[in-house]
Scaffold this motif. Structure first.
Motif, PDB file in Angstrom:
ATOM      1  N   ALA A  18       0.790  -1.228   0.000  1.00  0.00           N
ATOM      2  CA  ALA A  18       0.000   0.000   0.000  1.00  0.00           C
ATOM      3  C   ALA A  18       0.826   1.283   0.000  1.00  0.00           C
ATOM      4  O   ALA A  18       0.632   2.142   0.848  1.00  0.00           O
ATOM      5  CB  ALA A  18      -0.954  -0.007   1.196  1.00  0.00           C
ATOM      6  N   GLY A  21      -1.753   4.817  -0.748  1.00  0.00           N
ATOM      7  CA  GLY A  21      -2.872   5.360   0.008  1.00  0.00           C
ATOM      8  C   GLY A  21      -3.402   4.391   1.042  1.00  0.00           C
ATOM      9  O   GLY A  21      -3.208   3.178   0.929  1.00  0.00           O
ATOM     10  N   PRO A  22      -4.117   4.906   2.071  1.00  0.00           N
ATOM     11  CA  PRO A  22      -4.627   4.068   3.167  1.00  0.00           C
ATOM     12  C   PRO A  22      -5.590   2.972   2.724  1.00  0.00           C
ATOM     13  O   PRO A  22      -5.632   1.905   3.328  1.00  0.00           O
ATOM     14  CB  PRO A  22      -5.338   5.075   4.074  1.00  0.00           C
ATOM     15  CG  PRO A  22      -4.692   6.382   3.772  1.00  0.00           C
ATOM     16  CD  PRO A  22      -4.352   6.336   2.307  1.00  0.00           C
ATOM     17  N   GLU A  23      -6.371   3.218   1.655  1.00  0.00           N
ATOM     18  CA  GLU A  23      -7.365   2.236   1.228  1.00  0.00           C
ATOM     19  C   GLU A  23      -6.802   1.231   0.228  1.00  0.00           C
ATOM     20  O   GLU A  23      -7.492   0.287  -0.166  1.00  0.00           O
ATOM     21  CB  GLU A  23      -8.570   2.940   0.584  1.00  0.00           C
ATOM     22  CG  GLU A  23      -9.366   3.813   1.541  1.00  0.00           C
ATOM     23  CD  GLU A  23      -8.743   5.181   1.737  1.00  0.00           C
ATOM     24  OE1 GLU A  23      -8.052   5.659   0.821  1.00  0.00           O
ATOM     25  OE2 GLU A  23      -8.926   5.761   2.818  1.00  0.00           O
ATOM     26  N   PRO A  26      -5.303  -2.512   3.064  1.00  0.00           N
ATOM     27  CA  PRO A  26      -5.217  -2.510   4.532  1.00  0.00           C
ATOM     28  C   PRO A  26      -5.190  -3.916   5.134  1.00  0.00           C
ATOM     29  O   PRO A  26      -5.294  -4.061   6.353  1.00  0.00           O
ATOM     30  CB  PRO A  26      -6.493  -1.771   4.939  1.00  0.00           C
ATOM     31  CG  PRO A  26      -7.469  -2.123   3.858  1.00  0.00           C
ATOM     32  CD  PRO A  26      -6.665  -2.259   2.586  1.00  0.00           C
ATOM     33  N   LYS A  31      -1.456  -0.292   8.767  1.00  0.00           N
ATOM     34  CA  LYS A  31      -1.883   1.063   9.126  1.00  0.00           C
ATOM     35  C   LYS A  31      -1.073   2.170   8.466  1.00  0.00           C
ATOM     36  O   LYS A  31      -1.292   3.345   8.751  1.00  0.00           O
ATOM     37  CB  LYS A  31      -1.805   1.234  10.649  1.00  0.00           C
ATOM     38  CG  LYS A  31      -2.709   0.287  11.416  1.00  0.00           C
ATOM     39  CD  LYS A  31      -2.542   0.462  12.915  1.00  0.00           C
ATOM     40  CE  LYS A  31      -3.428  -0.517  13.673  1.00  0.00           C
ATOM     41  NZ  LYS A  31      -3.248  -0.385  15.141  1.00  0.00           N
ATOM     42  N   PHE A  32      -0.146   1.812   7.573  1.00  0.00           N
ATOM     43  CA  PHE A  32       0.752   2.832   7.031  1.00  0.00           C
ATOM     44  C   PHE A  32       0.522   3.098   5.540  1.00  0.00           C
ATOM     45  O   PHE A  32       1.417   3.581   4.845  1.00  0.00           O
ATOM     46  CB  PHE A  32       2.208   2.423   7.263  1.00  0.00           C
ATOM     47  CG  PHE A  32       2.572   2.292   8.713  1.00  0.00           C
ATOM     48  CD1 PHE A  32       2.709   3.401   9.525  1.00  0.00           C
ATOM     49  CD2 PHE A  32       2.764   1.032   9.279  1.00  0.00           C
ATOM     50  CE1 PHE A  32       3.042   3.280  10.865  1.00  0.00           C
ATOM     51  CE2 PHE A  32       3.108   0.895  10.622  1.00  0.00           C
ATOM     52  CZ  PHE A  32       3.243   2.023  11.420  1.00  0.00           C
ATOM     53  N   GLY A  33      -0.660   2.767   5.029  1.00  0.00           N
ATOM     54  CA  GLY A  33      -0.940   2.985   3.616  1.00  0.00           C
ATOM     55  C   GLY A  33      -0.689   4.432   3.205  1.00  0.00           C
ATOM     56  O   GLY A  33      -1.105   5.364   3.899  1.00  0.00           O
ATOM     57  N   GLY A  34       0.015   4.611   2.097  1.00  0.00           N
ATOM     58  CA  GLY A  34       0.362   5.945   1.620  1.00  0.00           C
ATOM     59  C   GLY A  34       1.737   6.416   2.037  1.00  0.00           C
ATOM     60  O   GLY A  34       2.083   7.587   1.876  1.00  0.00           O
ATOM     61  N   TRP A  35       2.565   5.498   2.536  1.00  0.00           N
ATOM     62  CA  TRP A  35       3.885   5.864   3.067  1.00  0.00           C
ATOM     63  C   TRP A  35       4.826   6.451   2.023  1.00  0.00           C
ATOM     64  O   TRP A  35       5.781   7.157   2.362  1.00  0.00           O
ATOM     65  CB  TRP A  35       4.543   4.649   3.733  1.00  0.00           C
ATOM     66  CG  TRP A  35       4.568   3.406   2.893  1.00  0.00           C
ATOM     67  CD1 TRP A  35       3.662   2.388   2.921  1.00  0.00           C
ATOM     68  CD2 TRP A  35       5.512   3.051   1.877  1.00  0.00           C
ATOM     69  NE1 TRP A  35       3.985   1.424   1.984  1.00  0.00           N
ATOM     70  CE2 TRP A  35       5.116   1.805   1.339  1.00  0.00           C
ATOM     71  CE3 TRP A  35       6.659   3.670   1.382  1.00  0.00           C
ATOM     72  CZ2 TRP A  35       5.838   1.174   0.324  1.00  0.00           C
ATOM     73  CZ3 TRP A  35       7.374   3.039   0.364  1.00  0.00           C
ATOM     74  CH2 TRP A  35       6.958   1.806  -0.151  1.00  0.00           C
TER      75      TRP A  35
END
Length: 199
Positions: A18, A21-23, A26, A31-35
């Motif tokens: 991911a 983005g967060p979606e 998951p 919990k780190f989507g979009g890093w």
């Protein structure tokens, strides 16, 4: 013979889950989507444009395909045009129902089917995302090159590029550079067996 290339955004500790983005993914309580977003500068964008600025087809896992199919068919920029033109080979245990043109389902003997794809004439095969598929490719020594973007962050959890089961393999560094935000961009080419020695 078609070249198979894995293009991956990854962290210093090898996590590829991911990045956008967060979606995005998951699963597993990630919990780190979009890093990757805070480090995605103009330099990295230019590299991606160059790497996708010539003819290619896509080899995708089902989850990544579904993400792509929701977004890219409506995009008309240069990257969108290239992705929409490419044949999308989708590895999935279930049939793929899509109106997205040039979509081809791969099931059954996945490694065998991909070997056939590689031995045929055609554009290079690019793999984006598709963590589970990449594990199958690595276990079966089907990857010719790795085009990696390593971001200066450690997450400690998440799906990794090199999970358990990757076969030992040697690679040579073909080129490397660093973006202003600290992303290491490197191309690795498959180069025989692992060599060992002693100090």
């Amino acid at each position: 013979m078609r070249k198979l290339i894995v293009l991956t955004f990854m962290t210093l500790d090898g996590v590829m889950q991911a990045p956008g983005g967060p979606e995005e993914d998951p699963s597993g309580g990630f919990k780190f989507g979009g890093w990757s977003v805070p480090y995605f500068d103009e330099f990295v964008g230019k590299v991606m444009s160059e790497q996708m600025g010539h003819p290619f087809d896509l080899l995708l896992g089902r989850t990544t395909y579904d993400i792509f199919a929701r977004f890219w068919p409506e995009q008309t920029d240069e990257t969108g045009a290239a992705i929409n033109k490419a044949t999308k080979y989708v590895v999935s245990h279930k049939p793929v129902k899509s109106d997205w043109k040039t979509t081809v389902h791969i099931g059954g003997d996945v490694a065998g089917e991909i070997r056939k794809l590689k031995s045929a004439n055609g554009a290079e095969l690019q793999v984006h995302g598709s963590g589970n598929l990449i594990q199958t490719l690595l276990k079966n020594d089907l990857v010719d090159e790795l085009w990696l973007k390593t971001f200066p962050v450690v997450l400690g959890t998440g799906k990794k590029l090199f999970a358990d089961g990757a076969i030992p393999a040697g690679f040579s560094v073909e080129k490397a550079s660093v973006s202003p935000s600290g992303v290491v961009v490197a191309t690795y080419r498959r180069a025989g067996e692992v060599k060992t020695g002693s100090f």
